[in-house]
Design a protein around this motif. Structure first.
Motif, PDB file in Angstrom:
ATOM      1  N   UNK A 160       0.703  -1.143   0.181  1.00 34.03           N
ATOM      2  CA  UNK A 160       0.136   0.161   0.031  1.00 34.03           C
ATOM      3  C   UNK A 160       1.079   1.240  -0.003  1.00 34.03           C
ATOM      4  N   UNK A 161       0.335   2.287  -0.907  1.00 33.37           N
ATOM      5  CA  UNK A 161       1.119   3.553  -0.869  1.00 33.37           C
ATOM      6  C   UNK A 161      -0.013   4.614  -0.367  1.00 33.37           C
ATOM      7  N   UNK A 162       0.452   5.361   0.651  1.00 36.02           N
ATOM      8  CA  UNK A 162      -0.307   6.252   1.264  1.00 36.02           C
ATOM      9  C   UNK A 162       0.308   7.722   1.248  1.00 36.02           C
ATOM     10  N   UNK A 163      -0.231   8.491   0.103  1.00 36.18           N
ATOM     11  CA  UNK A 163       0.350   9.863  -0.274  1.00 36.18           C
ATOM     12  C   UNK A 163      -0.224  10.934   0.443  1.00 36.18           C
ATOM     13  N   UNK A 164       0.469  11.981   0.994  1.00 36.74           N
ATOM     14  CA  UNK A 164      -0.052  13.135   1.283  1.00 36.74           C
ATOM     15  C   UNK A 164       0.618  14.199   0.752  1.00 36.74           C
ATOM     16  N   UNK A 165       0.174  15.251   0.018  1.00 41.86           N
ATOM     17  CA  UNK A 165       0.620  16.453  -0.532  1.00 41.86           C
ATOM     18  C   UNK A 165       0.224  17.569   0.130  1.00 41.86           C
ATOM     19  N   UNK A 166       1.121  18.481   0.854  1.00 36.42           N
ATOM     20  CA  UNK A 166       0.793  19.571   1.647  1.00 36.42           C
ATOM     21  C   UNK A 166       0.899  21.084   0.557  1.00 36.42           C
ATOM     22  N   UNK A 167      -0.024  21.715   0.521  1.00 38.52           N
ATOM     23  CA  UNK A 167      -0.067  23.012  -0.343  1.00 38.52           C
ATOM     24  C   UNK A 167      -0.767  23.999   0.296  1.00 38.52           C
ATOM     25  N   UNK A 168      -0.444  25.184  -0.087  1.00 40.82           N
ATOM     26  CA  UNK A 168      -1.202  26.394   0.468  1.00 40.82           C
ATOM     27  C   UNK A 168      -2.722  26.445   0.057  1.00 40.82           C
ATOM     28  N   UNK A 169      -2.798  25.849  -1.230  1.00 40.10           N
ATOM     29  CA  UNK A 169      -4.138  25.965  -1.589  1.00 40.10           C
ATOM     30  C   UNK A 169      -5.006  24.934  -1.299  1.00 40.10           C
ATOM     31  N   UNK A 170      -4.544  24.006  -0.725  1.00 41.94           N
ATOM     32  CA  UNK A 170      -5.362  22.720  -0.006  1.00 41.94           C
ATOM     33  C   UNK A 170      -4.483  21.303  -0.150  1.00 41.94           C
ATOM     34  N   UNK A 171      -4.566  20.787   1.100  1.00 46.18           N
ATOM     35  CA  UNK A 171      -3.870  19.263   1.023  1.00 46.18           C
ATOM     36  C   UNK A 171      -4.598  18.302   0.314  1.00 46.18           C
ATOM     37  N   UNK A 172      -3.605  17.251  -0.218  1.00 49.39           N
ATOM     38  CA  UNK A 172      -4.404  16.338  -1.040  1.00 49.39           C
ATOM     39  C   UNK A 172      -3.898  15.113  -0.551  1.00 49.39           C
TER      40      UNK A 172
END
Length: 218
Positions: free
Chosen positions: A191-203
């Motif tokens: 399993x891969x669990x990805x989290x991308x942080x960004x000022x416009x909204x995290x994904x």
């Protein structure tokens, strides 16, 4: 080759494409590309990752490991270890483990659930050792003291420069042929669990073997 110059950067066009049809597949491909790059690039944020395991006593433990190889087609990766390290005992007791990675440049966190197999003998270990024994890093697997052994002050290793370290390795060439305490761990990514942080909204997204990928609430 200067791998640092090849490190990809997150592009808004890519992120916009991830929202459309086939977006999750494109994102997963990008993650494997970044993992492959991390294994080949010193200084990449994902090259050193925290490996979390569970010991026979049921208690958790964690330590950093260096990502050595990545095979996207087989969904596998590997790292090296001293065969006497506690993590080897842990992985033989409970082969499932987790790698936690963070890349400041990308502002991406990645958690990988692994099924691990430890190799001390056979072609898998011998082929890696054949390459590693030509480098100063081989000395990490020649110590007569197991990792975690209590040391007296006089037993602390002296600081030596890389040239002296290489000379020491050359003197120990006969011992290097036996692999001593070298082992490699092959991990199949379940399993891969990805989290991308960004000022416009995290994904956040999850990619599991045998299941459809999906977006998650961060």
């Amino acid at each position: 080759m200067n791998h640092n110059a090849d490190i990809a950067t997150p592009l808004l066009a890519d992120e916009a494409a991830w929202q459309g049809p086939g977006g999750l597949a494109a994102l997963e491909e990008r993650l494997w590309q970044e993992l492959s790059l991390a294994a080949a690039t010193k200084g990449h944020g994902w090259r050193i990752a925290a490996l979390a395991t569970v010991g026979p006593d049921g208690l958790p433990d964690a330590r950093n490991v260096v990502l050595r190889e990545v095979d996207p087609a087989m969904r596998r990766l590997c790292f090296f270890t001293d065969a006497r390290a506690p993590k080897v005992t842990h992985l033989r007791h409970q082969p499932q483990a987790m790698l936690l990675m963070w890349c400041p440049r990308l502002a991406w966190q990645l958690r990988l659930t692994l099924d691990c197999e430890v190799h001390e003998e056979g072609l898998a270990a011998s082929s890696r050792w054949a390459q590693l024994k030509l480098t100063p890093a081989a000395l990490d697997y020649l110590s007569q003291r197991a990792p975690g052994t209590t040391l007296a002050p006089q037993d602390l290793p002296a600081t030596i420069d890389p040239a002296a370290q290489a000379a020491t390795a050359a003197l120990q060439t006969p011992a290097l042929s036996s692999r001593e305490y070298f082992a490699m761990v092959m991990g199949e990514v379940r399993k891969l669990d990805w989290l991308g942080l960004a000022p416009g909204g995290h994904r956040r997204a999850r990619f599991s073997a045998g299941a459809e990928p999906c977006w998650l609430q961060p």
